[in-house]
Design a protein around this motif. Structure first.
Motif, short mmCIF file in Angstrom:
data_model
loop_
_atom_site.label_atom_id
_atom_site.label_comp_id
_atom_site.label_asym_id
_atom_site.label_seq_id
_atom_site.Cartn_x
_atom_site.Cartn_y
_atom_site.Cartn_z
N GLN A 41 0.81 -1.22 0.00
CA GLN A 41 0.00 0.00 0.00
C GLN A 41 0.84 1.27 0.00
OE1 GLN A 41 -3.96 0.49 1.71
NE2 GLN A 41 -3.04 1.86 3.23
N PRO A 42 1.80 1.42 0.92
CA PRO A 42 2.59 2.67 0.87
C PRO A 42 3.36 2.84 -0.43
CG PRO A 42 3.51 1.13 2.48
CD PRO A 42 2.17 0.60 2.09
N LEU A 43 3.87 1.75 -0.99
CA LEU A 43 4.62 1.88 -2.24
C LEU A 43 3.69 2.21 -3.40
CD1 LEU A 43 7.22 -1.03 -1.96
CD2 LEU A 43 7.50 1.38 -1.35
N PHE A 44 2.53 1.60 -3.43
CA PHE A 44 1.57 1.94 -4.49
C PHE A 44 1.18 3.41 -4.41
CE2 PHE A 44 -2.80 2.60 -5.90
CZ PHE A 44 -2.71 2.17 -7.21
N ARG A 45 0.97 3.90 -3.21
CA ARG A 45 0.58 5.30 -3.05
C ARG A 45 1.67 6.24 -3.58
NH1 ARG A 45 -2.10 5.08 3.03
NH2 ARG A 45 -4.26 4.71 2.36
N VAL A 46 2.91 5.91 -3.29
CA VAL A 46 4.01 6.74 -3.79
C VAL A 46 4.07 6.70 -5.31
CG1 VAL A 46 6.52 6.96 -3.88
CG2 VAL A 46 5.39 6.56 -1.69
N ALA A 47 3.97 5.49 -5.88
CA ALA A 47 3.99 5.37 -7.34
C ALA A 47 2.80 6.09 -7.95
CB ALA A 47 3.99 3.90 -7.74
N ARG A 48 1.66 5.96 -7.32
CA ARG A 48 0.44 6.61 -7.82
C ARG A 48 0.58 8.13 -7.77
NH1 ARG A 48 -3.36 8.73 -9.50
NH2 ARG A 48 -5.49 7.97 -9.81
N ALA A 49 1.26 8.62 -6.74
CA ALA A 49 1.47 10.06 -6.61
C ALA A 49 2.27 10.61 -7.79
CB ALA A 49 2.20 10.38 -5.31
N ILE A 160 1.00 13.14 -0.55
CA ILE A 160 0.69 11.74 -0.27
C ILE A 160 1.63 11.18 0.80
CG2 ILE A 160 0.80 9.41 -1.26
CD1 ILE A 160 -0.62 10.49 -3.69
N LEU A 161 2.91 11.50 0.69
CA LEU A 161 3.86 11.02 1.70
C LEU A 161 3.57 11.59 3.08
CD1 LEU A 161 7.21 11.20 -0.31
CD2 LEU A 161 6.09 9.12 0.51
N ARG A 162 3.22 12.88 3.11
CA ARG A 162 3.05 13.55 4.41
C ARG A 162 1.64 13.35 4.99
NH1 ARG A 162 3.30 14.60 8.79
NH2 ARG A 162 3.65 16.58 9.87
N ASP A 163 0.61 13.61 4.21
CA ASP A 163 -0.74 13.62 4.77
C ASP A 163 -1.46 12.28 4.65
OD1 ASP A 163 -0.57 16.16 5.63
OD2 ASP A 163 -2.01 17.04 4.24
N ILE A 164 -1.10 11.47 3.67
CA ILE A 164 -1.78 10.18 3.53
C ILE A 164 -0.95 9.07 4.15
CG2 ILE A 164 -2.65 8.48 1.87
CD1 ILE A 164 -3.45 10.76 0.05
N GLU A 165 0.35 9.07 3.88
CA GLU A 165 1.23 8.07 4.49
C GLU A 165 1.69 8.46 5.89
OE1 GLU A 165 2.53 4.85 3.56
OE2 GLU A 165 0.63 5.12 2.54
N ASP A 166 1.45 9.71 6.28
CA ASP A 166 1.75 10.20 7.62
C ASP A 166 3.24 10.11 7.97
OD1 ASP A 166 0.88 11.42 9.95
OD2 ASP A 166 0.71 9.52 11.04
N ARG A 167 4.09 10.34 6.97
CA ARG A 167 5.53 10.39 7.24
C ARG A 167 5.90 11.77 7.78
NH1 ARG A 167 8.65 6.31 4.38
NH2 ARG A 167 7.29 5.00 3.10
N SER A 168 6.94 11.83 8.55
CA SER A 168 7.37 13.11 9.11
C SER A 168 7.98 13.98 8.02
CB SER A 168 8.40 12.88 10.22
OG SER A 168 9.62 12.43 9.67
N VAL A 169 8.06 15.27 8.30
CA VAL A 169 8.68 16.21 7.36
C VAL A 169 10.11 15.79 7.06
CG1 VAL A 169 9.49 18.58 7.09
CG2 VAL A 169 7.19 18.15 7.97
#
Length: 240
Positions: A41-49, A160-169
């Motif tokens: 899921q996280p990798l698909f979201r990044v690729a989709r972004a 997507i990385l910050r608000d959907i995947e909730d990664r830090s800045v």
């Protein structure tokens, strides 16, 4: 040793990343299956972004896994497994875009963005098991996904990385090799653009909100008329 293939699958699902990597190096296929299930899921979201297309994003993730499996011997663990895989996905995605069209200078993209301060919020809430609520939630998600697709890639990826995947800045900055302040700027602009896009879309939707037509309308009319006939002695229209 695990008692069965099913037991082995469960064992791998609960294994830490370092253990999975070691098992993958030994050629254990179930370990790599566990890696994919953990990071799909996280990798698909990044690729989709980056690709802005479901099918292309899936192709990117598949190719990235193939590259990761081939290069797993060189993984030293300086960064986490998820970070390493994410960088492979980003590189694969951007490589495809470079082969497809010329790159746009990111500074030029950012200079074209208008300043603004509108922030799109994503409030939480209790999950309700209701088909109508689920359908409404799905429609809101589709509206949001379409709006996200309209963002330029640098802003879409940070969002997507910050608000959907909730990664830090700091995580996002490290993954993209940009300054933390640049992450904050792009995120701010992405949220502002999303808010503007959703405001326009939802304005039309709101005009059709809370409909009371068709069977619902008929039912209320009949209920009120039945009560008035009983109170006032009006004749039943069905009785000639």
């Amino acid at each position: 040793m695990p008692d069965s293939p099913m037991m082995a699958a469960r064992d791998f699902e609960g294994m830490a990343d370092a253990g999975l990597v070691e098992q993958v190096r030994r050629g254990e296929p179930l370990a790599f299956c566990a890696v994919m299930r953990r990071y799909n899921q996280p990798l698909f979201r990044v690729a989709r972004a980056i690709m802005a297309d479901d099918a292309e994003a899936e192709d990117v993730v598949q190719e990235s896994y193939a590259r990761a499996f081939a290069a797993i011997g060189g993984f030293r663990g300086e960064a986490g497994l998820g970070t390493w895989l994410t960088r492979i996905v980003i590189n694969e995605s951007r490589g495809r875009l470079r082969r497809r069209r010329p790159q746009v200078d990111l500074d030029q993209v950012e200079r074209t963005q208008e300043a603004g301060a509108l922030i799109l919020g994503f409030p939480g809430g209790k999950v309700v098991d209701d088909p109508e609520v689920d359908a409404a939630r799905a429609e809101v998600r589709r509206l949001l996904e379409r709006a996200v697709d309209e963002l330029r890639e640098p802003f879409r990826l940070v969002f997507i990385l910050r608000d959907i995947e909730d990664r830090s800045v700091d995580e996002v900055a490290g993954l993209l090799d940009i300054r933390a302040e640049t992450v904050r700027t792009r995120l701010h602009r992405a949220r502002r653009q999303l808010r503007a896009a959703l405001d326009a879309t939802l304005a039309d939707a709101l005009r059709g909100s809370f409909p009371f037509l068709g069977p619902r309308c008929d039912r209320l009319v009949e209920t009120v008329m039945r009560r008035l006939r009983a109170e006032r002695g009006w004749p039943d229209p069905d009785v000639a």
